[in-house]
Design a protein around this motif. Structure first.
Motif, PDB file in Angstrom:
ATOM      1  N   VAL A   5      12.575  67.561 -63.914  1.00 28.35           N
ATOM      2  CA  VAL A   5      13.022  68.110 -65.181  1.00 28.35           C
ATOM      3  C   VAL A   5      14.136  67.180 -65.649  1.00 28.35           C
ATOM      4  O   VAL A   5      15.033  66.848 -64.879  1.00 28.35           O
ATOM      5  CB  VAL A   5      13.543  69.550 -65.024  1.00 28.35           C
ATOM      6  N   SER A   7      17.050  66.160 -68.720  1.00 30.18           N
ATOM      7  CA  SER A   7      17.807  66.693 -69.857  1.00 30.18           C
ATOM      8  C   SER A   7      18.599  65.575 -70.505  1.00 30.18           C
ATOM      9  O   SER A   7      19.115  64.687 -69.832  1.00 30.18           O
ATOM     10  CB  SER A   7      18.723  67.845 -69.434  1.00 30.18           C
ATOM     11  N   ALA A 107      14.348  74.191 -64.048  1.00 33.76           N
ATOM     12  CA  ALA A 107      15.085  73.291 -63.166  1.00 33.76           C
ATOM     13  C   ALA A 107      15.032  73.758 -61.716  1.00 33.76           C
ATOM     14  O   ALA A 107      14.939  72.929 -60.801  1.00 33.76           O
ATOM     15  CB  ALA A 107      16.534  73.152 -63.632  1.00 33.76           C
ATOM     16  N   TRP A 113      16.310  67.379 -60.913  1.00 31.06           N
ATOM     17  CA  TRP A 113      16.772  67.484 -62.286  1.00 31.06           C
ATOM     18  C   TRP A 113      17.656  66.261 -62.544  1.00 31.06           C
ATOM     19  O   TRP A 113      18.599  66.008 -61.794  1.00 31.06           O
ATOM     20  CB  TRP A 113      17.528  68.769 -62.493  1.00 31.06           C
ATOM     21  N   GLN A 115      19.971  64.254 -65.474  1.00 31.21           N
ATOM     22  CA  GLN A 115      20.622  64.332 -66.765  1.00 31.21           C
ATOM     23  C   GLN A 115      20.867  62.936 -67.318  1.00 31.21           C
ATOM     24  O   GLN A 115      21.213  62.020 -66.573  1.00 31.21           O
ATOM     25  CB  GLN A 115      21.991  65.004 -66.641  1.00 31.21           C
TER      26      GLN A 115
END
Length: 117
Positions: A5, A7, A107, A113, A115
């Motif tokens: 995931v 972001s 997440a 995850w 970023q």
């Protein structure tokens, strides 16, 4: 094969973060990893604006998002951040509006995850 995931949190003026996200996504796909979703949060929600336009010789986020969507990657837009930035959440192109709770659930189900700020 791992599930990721991603972001994005950066402002639209930070093209480096967007390009890093794109290269990372392409590298994951080349290695047969799955990108479950890309979540736009904070200032990054402005990348989803239907009125976002750049010169033709610059990176074109609208085309980039559509190509990621066409590749089967879910594109999520933080509804609260979008509304705070004046975006029409009914006109989000390839993005689905989502809350932080939905993102947190995605997440926790993913292996990783990552970023981009």
């Amino acid at each position: 094969m791992s599930q990721y995931v991603l972001s994005l949190h950066s402002d639209v003026s930070n093209h480096d973060a967007l390009q890093q996200l794109l290269r990372f996504t392409q590298a994951l796909q080349a290695q047969d990893h799955q990108v479950a979703c890309i979540f736009l949060y904070q200032q990054a929600v402005l990348f989803a604006s239907q009125h976002f336009s750049l010169a033709s010789d610059e990176l074109q986020p609208t085309q980039l998002w559509q190509s990621l969507h066409d590749a089967g990657i879910a594109l999520k837009l933080c509804v609260t951040a979008a509304e705070k930035h004046g975006l029409d959440t009914t006109q989000c192109g390839p993005f689905e509006v989502a809350g932080l709770a939905e993102f947190a659930m995605l997440a926790t189900k993913a292996d990783k995850w990552v970023q981009f700020k």
